[in-house]
Design an enzyme around this catalytic site. Structure first.
Site, PDB file in Angstrom:
ATOM      1  CE1 TYR A   1       2.262  -8.615  -3.872  1.00 25.24           C
ATOM      2  CE2 TYR A   1       3.278 -10.259  -2.458  1.00 25.24           C
ATOM      3  CZ  TYR A   1       2.274  -9.325  -2.692  1.00 25.24           C
ATOM      4  OH  TYR A   1       1.322  -9.095  -1.731  1.00 25.24           O
TER       5      TYR A   1
ATOM      6  CG  HIS B   1       5.448  -7.464  -0.110  1.00 25.84           C
ATOM      7  ND1 HIS B   1       5.089  -7.313  -1.423  1.00 25.84           N
ATOM      8  CD2 HIS B   1       4.371  -7.107   0.638  1.00 25.84           C
ATOM      9  CE1 HIS B   1       3.845  -6.884  -1.484  1.00 25.84           C
ATOM     10  NE2 HIS B   1       3.390  -6.740  -0.254  1.00 25.84           N
TER      11      HIS B   1
ATOM     12  CE1 TYR C   1      -1.184  -8.820   4.923  1.00 29.96           C
ATOM     13  CE2 TYR C   1      -0.516  -6.566   5.311  1.00 29.96           C
ATOM     14  CZ  TYR C   1      -1.125  -7.504   4.520  1.00 29.96           C
ATOM     15  OH  TYR C   1      -1.685  -7.124   3.322  1.00 29.96           O
TER      16      TYR C   1
ATOM     17  CD1 TRP D   1       1.271  -1.600  -1.142  1.00 31.90           C
ATOM     18  CD2 TRP D   1       3.420  -1.030  -1.023  1.00 31.90           C
ATOM     19  NE1 TRP D   1       2.013  -2.760  -1.167  1.00 31.90           N
ATOM     20  CE2 TRP D   1       3.341  -2.431  -1.089  1.00 31.90           C
ATOM     21  CE3 TRP D   1       4.672  -0.433  -0.943  1.00 31.90           C
ATOM     22  CZ2 TRP D   1       4.468  -3.249  -1.081  1.00 31.90           C
ATOM     23  CZ3 TRP D   1       5.793  -1.255  -0.933  1.00 31.90           C
ATOM     24  CH2 TRP D   1       5.677  -2.640  -1.001  1.00 31.90           C
ATOM     25  CD1 TRP D   2      -2.824  -0.662  -2.399  1.00 28.93           C
ATOM     26  CD2 TRP D   2      -4.537   0.718  -2.736  1.00 28.93           C
ATOM     27  NE1 TRP D   2      -3.775  -0.942  -1.448  1.00 28.93           N
ATOM     28  CE2 TRP D   2      -4.841  -0.119  -1.631  1.00 28.93           C
ATOM     29  CE3 TRP D   2      -5.468   1.666  -3.111  1.00 28.93           C
ATOM     30  CZ2 TRP D   2      -6.038  -0.030  -0.928  1.00 28.93           C
ATOM     31  CZ3 TRP D   2      -6.664   1.760  -2.408  1.00 28.93           C
ATOM     32  CH2 TRP D   2      -6.933   0.914  -1.330  1.00 28.93           C
TER      33      TRP D   2
END
Length: 104
Positions: free
Chosen positions: A18, A22, A41, A76-77
């Protein structure tokens, strides 16, 4: 400005992956986040539970909601669905958190 916090869940042993994904966030995603009013963010990980805690500041919550309809968000999902809990449409299972305190 709207402050939004939420939680999501990683599958076991996926924290490193993960973070890697990112750390290499696509430029198209960064552009989309900014175009849909997102800034400041951050995502944090509770390593004991694999729970992710996200925080984002939004110019307009309704505009932000429309970001889910973009092709880059959908891509992206789909890219992320193998490492975290997702809904049938590949969106992350996400629970909004209620703000109970804020101090500037």
């Amino acid at each position: 400005m709207v402050r939004k916090a939420f939680k999501m869940k990683l599958y076991d042993n996926m924290a490193e992956e993960y973070k890697k994904r990112h750390d290499n966030l696509w430029q198209e995603m960064i552009k989309m986040i900014h175009e849909y009013g997102g800034k400041n963010y951050s995502i944090f990980l509770d390593e004991e539970t694999n729970t992710l805690f996200g925080y984002i500041e939004l110019e307009d919550a309704k505009l932000w909601d429309k970001s889910a309809e973009t092709a880059i968000c959908q891509k992206w999902w789909k890219y992320m669905k193998d490492i975290m809990e997702t809904n049938e449409d590949n969106s992350p299972v996400s629970v909004d958190l209620k703000e109970v305190f804020h101090l500037d």
